[in-house]
Enzyme design. Structure first.
Site, PDB file in Angstrom:
ATOM      1  N   ASP A 127       0.962  -0.833   0.216  1.00 32.09           N
ATOM      2  CA  ASP A 127       0.379  -0.065  -0.095  1.00 32.09           C
ATOM      3  C   ASP A 127       0.558   1.047  -0.033  1.00 32.09           C
ATOM      4  O   ASP A 127       2.022   1.249   1.050  1.00 32.09           O
ATOM      5  CB  ASP A 127      -0.349  -0.223   1.328  1.00 32.09           C
ATOM      6  CG  ASP A 127      -2.125   0.757   0.706  1.00 32.09           C
ATOM      7  OD1 ASP A 127      -2.358   2.001   0.024  1.00 32.09           O
ATOM      8  OD2 ASP A 127      -2.870   1.820   1.973  1.00 32.09           O
TER       9      ASP A 127
ATOM     10  N   ASN B   5     -10.973  -3.349  -5.252  1.00 30.67           N
ATOM     11  CA  ASN B   5     -10.569  -1.723  -6.260  1.00 30.67           C
ATOM     12  C   ASN B   5     -10.503  -1.955  -7.466  1.00 30.67           C
ATOM     13  O   ASN B   5     -10.194  -0.461  -7.756  1.00 30.67           O
ATOM     14  CB  ASN B   5      -8.346  -2.499  -5.959  1.00 30.67           C
ATOM     15  CG  ASN B   5      -8.345  -2.515  -5.280  1.00 30.67           C
ATOM     16  OD1 ASN B   5      -7.103  -2.718  -4.422  1.00 30.67           O
ATOM     17  ND2 ASN B   5      -8.167  -1.220  -4.136  1.00 30.67           N
TER      18      ASN B   5
HETATM   19  C1  IPE Z   1      -5.683  -3.189   0.448  1.00 37.06           C
HETATM   20  O1  IPE Z   1      -4.964  -1.456  -0.259  1.00 37.06           O
HETATM   21  C2  IPE Z   1      -5.624  -3.900  -1.581  1.00 37.06           C
HETATM   22  C3  IPE Z   1      -4.038  -3.943  -2.250  1.00 37.06           C
HETATM   23  C4  IPE Z   1      -2.902  -2.876  -1.624  1.00 37.06           C
HETATM   24  C5  IPE Z   1      -4.501  -4.781  -2.884  1.00 37.06           C
HETATM   25  P1  IPE Z   1      -6.363  -0.053  -0.477  1.00 37.06           P
HETATM   26  O2  IPE Z   1      -5.520   1.085  -0.634  1.00 37.06           O
HETATM   27  O3  IPE Z   1      -6.815  -0.931  -1.549  1.00 37.06           O
HETATM   28  O4  IPE Z   1      -7.199  -0.321   0.998  1.00 37.06           O
HETATM   29  P2  IPE Z   1      -7.633   0.458   2.064  1.00 37.06           P
HETATM   30  O5  IPE Z   1      -9.260   1.190   0.710  1.00 37.06           O
HETATM   31  O6  IPE Z   1      -7.297   1.999   2.265  1.00 37.06           O
HETATM   32  O7  IPE Z   1      -8.137  -0.303   3.399  1.00 37.06           O
HETATM   33  C1  IPE Z   2      -1.453  -0.042  -3.250  1.00 35.09           C
HETATM   34  O1  IPE Z   2      -1.758   1.412  -3.241  1.00 35.09           O
HETATM   35  C2  IPE Z   2      -1.374  -0.259  -4.387  1.00 35.09           C
HETATM   36  C3  IPE Z   2      -2.924  -1.107  -4.926  1.00 35.09           C
HETATM   37  C4  IPE Z   2      -4.278  -0.936  -3.923  1.00 35.09           C
HETATM   38  C5  IPE Z   2      -3.745  -1.447  -6.117  1.00 35.09           C
HETATM   39  P1  IPE Z   2      -2.026   2.911  -3.367  1.00 35.09           P
HETATM   40  O2  IPE Z   2      -3.370   2.446  -5.103  1.00 35.09           O
HETATM   41  O3  IPE Z   2      -3.748   1.517  -2.635  1.00 35.09           O
HETATM   42  O4  IPE Z   2      -1.756   4.069  -2.803  1.00 35.09           O
HETATM   43  P2  IPE Z   2      -2.435   4.835  -1.947  1.00 35.09           P
HETATM   44  O5  IPE Z   2      -2.774   4.409  -0.733  1.00 35.09           O
HETATM   45  O6  IPE Z   2      -3.824   5.541  -2.423  1.00 35.09           O
HETATM   46  O7  IPE Z   2      -1.355   5.759  -1.725  1.00 35.09           O
HETATM   47 MG    MG Z   3      -4.207   1.866  -0.632  1.00 34.02          MG
END
Ligand code: IPE
Ligand code: IPE
Ligand code: MG
Length: 235
Positions: free
Chosen positions: A16, A64
């Site tokens: 993340d 996602n």
């Molecule tokens: C969790 O991250 C999913 C992945 C890393 C694939 P998210 O960014 O989607 O989670 P939330 O929305 O902050 O809970």
């Molecule tokens: C994790 O990074 C990747 C996926 C969930 C696919 P994020 O895209 O959630 O990154 P932040 O949380 O917006 O910084």
């Molecule tokens: Mg995220």
């Protein structure tokens, strides 16, 4: 020389912080995903080097899909490219598995996944599990559906369903429960990752964005894990 502590058998990583990494640099979110994919490559190989048995990456959650079409298709393109690179994994003794509702993914990606699993099935180094279109709740529901189908066909007696029977229908099949879950990015939640498998996991939350995560960050998380006392309900 210090005392040698055992590695966790199975580590899960919630990758993340890609979006925030890009935002800090004034770049579009997909640049963050590209940087995150590079970190993934490095950490996967490093895990193999240190002799880890199982490493599960949360790549794309069932939630996602809520993101913009541009972001989702950018992630799918990265995935396609990465799947092509997996041709090298058999030679590096790295095994790959994909966990999630894969039928909902583009057909060419599904084919590439099948190929990568097949090509690496005999590898004895680290097993990388990529959770893609994965949700912990969806995992449990699909397992329940399989069991109910078997019961309906008279092939499974409901009285014989134990935790040990149930777990074999999860995407994780024979893989042991996750010992350590690492979440970078400063968020303190599971976000529907490995819900069943994490019942007794240790958690390490790190204030670092995934693209900045280094082999030393993995070492630090493992070292913190090695100082925890796990009791599993005992004393
Ligand atoms: C969790 O991250 C999913 C992945 C890393 C694939 P998210 O960014 O989607 O989670 P939330 O929305 O902050 O809970
Ligand atoms: C994790 O990074 C990747 C996926 C969930 C696919 P994020 O895209 O959630 O990154 P932040 O949380 O917006 O910084
Ligand atoms: Mg995220």
């Amino acid at each position: 020389m210090g005392e040698e502590k055992a590695l966790p058998t199975h580590i899960g990583i919630i990758m993340d912080g890609n979006g925030r990494w890009a935002k800090k640099r004034g770049l579009p979110r997909n640049f963050g995903h590209r940087a995150g994919a590079n970190t993934f490559r490095t950490i996967a190989r490093y895990a193999n080097q240190i002799g880890l048995s199982y490493l599960t990456f949360y790549v794309f959650s069932t939630e996602n899909w809520k993101r913009s079409q541009e972001e989702v298709s950018g992630i799918m393109t990265l995935l396609r490219n990465y799947l092509d690179e997996m041709d090298a994994y058999a030679g590096e003794n790295i095994k790959v598995k994909f966990w999630g509702n894969l039928q909902a993914l583009p057909e060419d990606i599904q084919q590439k996944m099948k190929r990568a699993e097949k090509e690496t099935e005999n590898a004895t180094g680290v097993q990388l599990n990529l959770a893609i279109n994965y949700g912990g709740r969806a995992d449990i529901v699909q397992a329940a559906k399989q069991l109910m189908t078997l019961a309906k066909e008279g092939k499974m007696d409901p009285n014989e369903v134990t935790e040990d029977v149930f777990r074999r229908f999860l995407y994780s099949e024979e893989v042991p429960d996750v010992d350590l879950i690492i979440r970078p990015s400063g968020e303190y939640r599971l976000s529907n990752f490995l819900i069943w498998q994490s019942a007794y996991a240790e958690y390490v939350f790190m204030d670092i964005l995934w693209p900045d995560f280094k082999p030393a960050s993995l070492d630090a998380a493992i070292s913190e894990y090695q100082h925890r006392s796990r009791r599993f309900g005992g004393v």
